[in-house]
Enzyme design. Sequence first.
Site, short mmCIF file in Angstrom:
data_model
loop_
_atom_site.label_atom_id
_atom_site.label_comp_id
_atom_site.label_asym_id
_atom_site.label_seq_id
_atom_site.Cartn_x
_atom_site.Cartn_y
_atom_site.Cartn_z
N SER A 44 0.74 -1.33 -0.27
CA SER A 44 -0.14 -0.05 0.14
C SER A 44 0.86 1.22 0.17
CB SER A 44 -0.84 -0.08 1.22
OG SER A 44 -0.24 -0.15 2.55
N GLN A 65 -7.92 -3.05 -23.89
CA GLN A 65 -7.16 -3.93 -22.95
C GLN A 65 -6.52 -2.90 -21.81
OE1 GLN A 65 -4.38 -6.94 -24.84
NE2 GLN A 65 -4.45 -5.31 -26.59
N LEU A 66 -6.20 -1.78 -22.14
CA LEU A 66 -5.49 -1.00 -20.95
C LEU A 66 -6.61 -0.84 -19.69
CD1 LEU A 66 -3.26 0.97 -19.80
CD2 LEU A 66 -4.10 2.53 -21.53
N HIS A 69 -7.43 -2.56 -16.79
CA HIS A 69 -6.74 -2.24 -15.69
C HIS A 69 -7.70 -1.21 -14.69
CE1 HIS A 69 -3.31 -4.79 -16.20
NE2 HIS A 69 -3.66 -4.38 -17.47
N ARG A 70 -8.17 -1.86 -13.62
CA ARG A 70 -9.18 -0.69 -12.96
C ARG A 70 -8.53 0.19 -11.82
NH1 ARG A 70 -12.25 -6.01 -11.35
NH2 ARG A 70 -10.06 -6.71 -11.38
N GLN A 76 -9.89 9.35 -22.50
CA GLN A 76 -9.65 9.02 -23.86
C GLN A 76 -10.34 9.95 -24.78
OE1 GLN A 76 -10.53 4.95 -24.38
NE2 GLN A 76 -9.32 4.98 -26.43
N ASN A 146 -0.60 4.65 -9.99
CA ASN A 146 0.26 4.89 -8.92
C ASN A 146 1.19 3.67 -9.01
OD1 ASN A 146 -1.02 2.51 -7.30
ND2 ASN A 146 -2.68 3.75 -6.54
N ARG A 148 2.16 1.25 -7.47
CA ARG A 148 1.46 -0.20 -7.18
C ARG A 148 0.98 -0.62 -8.30
NH1 ARG A 148 -2.44 -2.00 -2.03
NH2 ARG A 148 -1.85 -4.23 -2.20
N ARG A 157 1.98 -6.81 -18.46
CA ARG A 157 1.94 -6.50 -19.92
C ARG A 157 3.17 -6.48 -20.40
NH1 ARG A 157 -3.32 -7.41 -21.45
NH2 ARG A 157 -4.89 -6.59 -19.75
C1 LIG Z 1 -2.00 -12.23 -21.20
C2 LIG Z 1 -3.39 -11.49 -20.71
C3 LIG Z 1 -4.55 -12.20 -21.64
C4 LIG Z 1 -5.72 -11.60 -21.23
N1 LIG Z 1 -6.85 -12.24 -21.78
C5 LIG Z 1 -8.02 -11.94 -21.16
C6 LIG Z 1 -9.32 -12.48 -22.10
O1 LIG Z 1 -9.08 -13.31 -22.65
N2 LIG Z 1 -10.58 -12.01 -21.45
C7 LIG Z 1 -10.62 -11.09 -20.86
O2 LIG Z 1 -11.71 -10.64 -20.23
N3 LIG Z 1 -9.58 -10.40 -20.26
C8 LIG Z 1 -8.32 -11.07 -20.38
N4 LIG Z 1 -7.19 -10.21 -19.78
C9 LIG Z 1 -7.53 -9.01 -18.88
C10 LIG Z 1 -7.35 -9.54 -17.46
O3 LIG Z 1 -8.30 -10.45 -17.02
C11 LIG Z 1 -7.53 -8.39 -16.61
O4 LIG Z 1 -8.81 -8.01 -16.71
C12 LIG Z 1 -6.50 -7.32 -16.51
O5 LIG Z 1 -5.28 -7.98 -16.81
C13 LIG Z 1 -6.35 -6.36 -15.48
O6 LIG Z 1 -5.90 -6.93 -14.46
P1 LIG Z 1 -6.30 -6.87 -12.91
O7 LIG Z 1 -7.88 -7.05 -12.90
O8 LIG Z 1 -5.51 -7.55 -11.97
O9 LIG Z 1 -5.86 -5.38 -12.82
P2 LIG Z 1 -6.62 -4.10 -12.06
O10 LIG Z 1 -7.97 -3.89 -12.32
O11 LIG Z 1 -5.65 -2.71 -12.23
O12 LIG Z 1 -6.56 -4.56 -10.55
C14 LIG Z 1 -5.39 -4.39 -9.80
C15 LIG Z 1 -5.40 -5.42 -8.73
O13 LIG Z 1 -6.37 -4.86 -7.94
C16 LIG Z 1 -7.11 -5.73 -7.23
N5 LIG Z 1 -8.62 -5.57 -7.76
C17 LIG Z 1 -8.80 -4.76 -8.57
N6 LIG Z 1 -10.40 -4.78 -8.59
C18 LIG Z 1 -10.80 -5.90 -7.62
C19 LIG Z 1 -12.05 -6.50 -7.41
N7 LIG Z 1 -13.15 -6.00 -7.84
N8 LIG Z 1 -12.00 -7.21 -6.49
C20 LIG Z 1 -10.91 -7.88 -5.86
N9 LIG Z 1 -9.62 -7.43 -6.20
C21 LIG Z 1 -9.63 -6.31 -6.94
C22 LIG Z 1 -6.60 -7.18 -7.82
O14 LIG Z 1 -5.69 -7.72 -6.88
C23 LIG Z 1 -5.99 -6.82 -8.91
O15 LIG Z 1 -4.99 -7.80 -9.50
C24 LIG Z 1 -5.95 -10.79 -20.25
C25 LIG Z 1 -4.77 -10.14 -19.61
C26 LIG Z 1 -3.38 -10.61 -19.96
C27 LIG Z 1 -2.32 -9.95 -19.14
#
Ligand SMILES: Cc1cc2nc3c(=O)[nH]c(=O)nc-3n(C[C@H](O)[C@H](O)[C@H](O)COP(=O)(O)OP(=O)(O)OC[C@H]3O[C@@H](n4cnc5c(N)ncnc54)[C@H](O)[C@@H]3O)c2cc1C
Length: 224
Positions: A44, A65-66, A69-70, A76, A146, A148, A157
């Site tokens: 954190s 795709q970008l 990442h929530r 945009q 940030n 993290r 990525r």
């Molecule tokens: C190689 C690759 C292939 C992919 N293929 C697909 C695909 O085929 N279809 C598809 O739909 N997506 C796909 N994705 C997207 C992937 O599923 C994620 O949506 C994306 O990488 C964002 O990752 P994240 O949710 O960990 O990141 P963020 O949304 O930035 O979240 C960062 C971290 O915060 C925590 N977090 C965030 N929100 C929550 C929540 N609601 N509850 C609990 N913890 C949370 C988690 O620890 C998470 O890892 C792919 C990604 C990659 C890298």
Amino acid sequence: MKVELISYTPNPIEAIERAASTCYDSMPTGGKIMRHCYRSGHHSVLEFADFSFKISGVSRALTHQLVRHRIASYAQRSQRYCTEDGFEYVTPRSIAKDEQALARYNETIEVIKKAYEDLLANGVPAEDARMLLPNACCTQICVKMNLRALIHFCNERLCACAQWEIREMARLMVKAVVEVEPALAEFLVPKCEAHAPHSFCTESKSRSCGRHPLIGDVVSKKSN
Ligand SMILES: Cc1cc2nc3c(=O)[nH]c(=O)nc-3n(C[C@H](O)[C@H](O)[C@H](O)COP(=O)(O)OP(=O)(O)OC[C@H]3O[C@@H](n4cnc5c(N)ncnc54)[C@H](O)[C@@H]3O)c2cc1C
């Protein structure tokens, strides 16, 4: 593709360590505390440094795709408020290197451009005419993460399994950050190197790029 670091927390490591020092009644150490927090999972504190990028010349396929990442902020270019007549588009290398595929690709884009412009000329609003636009259409986006979130983004990525365009963008984001704070390079790595010096691949054998041993092989060697 252009990636610009448009603003960032000055002295990001010090900012993180100043926050972390509150927990330990200590003083910033020039990176030692931050490394300790990172290695021990006290992540954190990494949220106390922000990085904002302006990204242009990338496809809508990339930004789709970008924005998955929530834990980030985005702004945009709108396809409702801006029109895309004569839009630029991304051409993947797999298509560019094949003369026939490239000709087919370019001619299809030209057909789409013409149809899009015809709809606009006939009074169709941009928000409806855009339904025709391809994933390849170039866009601009500002993103703030940030540290993290940026580390997590890079872990996912920069991996060879990520799609080539977003991988290239992640590489340029790291380059821009490392130019202003070289000591962050060790954290902005693909997930196989996130636990260096213990590097291992968590992908399947068929997907692994082979840069590091598969996790299964590392674990079974250790337990033998
Ligand atoms: C190689 C690759 C292939 C992919 N293929 C697909 C695909 O085929 N279809 C598809 O739909 N997506 C796909 N994705 C997207 C992937 O599923 C994620 O949506 C994306 O990488 C964002 O990752 P994240 O949710 O960990 O990141 P963020 O949304 O930035 O979240 C960062 C971290 O915060 C925590 N977090 C965030 N929100 C929550 C929540 N609601 N509850 C609990 N913890 C949370 C988690 O620890 C998470 O890892 C792919 C990604 C990659 C890298």
